[in-house]
Design a protein around this motif. Structure first.
Motif, PDB file in Angstrom:
ATOM      1  N   CYS A  63       0.755  -1.315   0.170  1.00 26.91           N
ATOM      2  CA  CYS A  63       0.041  -0.004   0.007  1.00 26.91           C
ATOM      3  C   CYS A  63       0.899   1.212   0.101  1.00 26.91           C
ATOM      4  CB  CYS A  63      -0.668   0.015   1.192  1.00 26.91           C
ATOM      5  SG  CYS A  63      -0.122  -0.145   2.694  1.00 26.91           S
ATOM      6  N   ALA A  88     -15.147   4.394  -1.007  1.00 19.39           N
ATOM      7  CA  ALA A  88     -15.874   3.307  -1.432  1.00 19.39           C
ATOM      8  C   ALA A  88     -16.446   3.620  -2.702  1.00 19.39           C
ATOM      9  CB  ALA A  88     -16.767   2.920  -0.135  1.00 19.39           C
ATOM     10  N   PRO A  93     -10.171   0.673  -1.913  1.00 16.40           N
ATOM     11  CA  PRO A  93     -10.056   0.230  -0.349  1.00 16.40           C
ATOM     12  C   PRO A  93      -9.202   0.758   0.294  1.00 16.40           C
ATOM     13  CG  PRO A  93      -8.970  -1.483  -1.931  1.00 16.40           C
ATOM     14  CD  PRO A  93      -9.737  -0.187  -2.675  1.00 16.40           C
ATOM     15  N   SER A  94      -9.219   1.045   1.715  1.00 16.49           N
ATOM     16  CA  SER A  94      -8.346   1.950   2.405  1.00 16.49           C
ATOM     17  C   SER A  94      -8.388   1.338   3.926  1.00 16.49           C
ATOM     18  CB  SER A  94      -8.805   3.383   2.514  1.00 16.49           C
ATOM     19  OG  SER A  94     -10.002   3.548   3.100  1.00 16.49           O
ATOM     20  N   ASN A  95      -7.252   1.238   4.514  1.00 16.69           N
ATOM     21  CA  ASN A  95      -7.157   0.990   5.913  1.00 16.69           C
ATOM     22  C   ASN A  95      -6.964   2.425   6.682  1.00 16.69           C
ATOM     23  OD1 ASN A  95      -7.236  -1.971   6.312  1.00 16.69           O
ATOM     24  ND2 ASN A  95      -6.115  -1.655   4.558  1.00 16.69           N
TER      25      ASN A  95
END
Length: 135
Positions: A63, A88, A93-95
């Motif tokens: 990432c 979204a 996608p993300s953390n």
């Protein structure tokens, strides 16, 4: 020390995202391995989570790291929800990780530019939050 901004409209207008150099990976271990310099550590019952520069350890989810430079309050409501909703809607996608001064996102390398584009348009982030898609 100032507690940070808590007004949602101000937070979204002032996200000021910055992309850090390099690629990072998520690693789990019992302790930080020698020679590894994590940018994030978090202890869970199952083990220690580390986010480290790629090449320092075998990990998952390569990432890019983006910092939202607005100084958000730890008690602020809705900022990360609005950001996550906007990302979204773009299929990104993300953390997310909240630290004392800033919030940080870890996104796939091939979506970093898209993430910066989305977050650099605060009116669109706010609009997505006001009217989340039904998809």
């Amino acid at each position: 020390m100032t507690p940070g901004e808590s007004d949602l409209a101000t937070l979204l207008a002032d996200l000021d995202p910055v992309l850090h150099d390099g690629v990072y990976v998520f690693v789990t271990a019992r302790e930080t391995p020698p020679g590894v310099t994590p940018v994030l550590t978090f202890t869970e019952p199952e083990g220690l989570t580390l986010v480290v520069p790629e090449g320092q350890a075998e990990g998952v989810f390569p990432c890019r790291w983006i910092t939202l430079r607005v100084h958000s309050s730890l008690a602020a409501v809705g900022m990360l929800a609005a950001v996550a909703t906007a990302l979204a809607a773009e299929g990104i996608p993300s953390n997310a990780v909240s630290a004392y001064f800033h919030d940080h996102l870890f996104v796939p390398p091939d979506r970093a530019a898209d993430t910066l584009r989305v977050l650099s348009q605060p009116a669109n982030v706010q609009a997505r939050w006001d009217r989340p898609s039904s998809a």
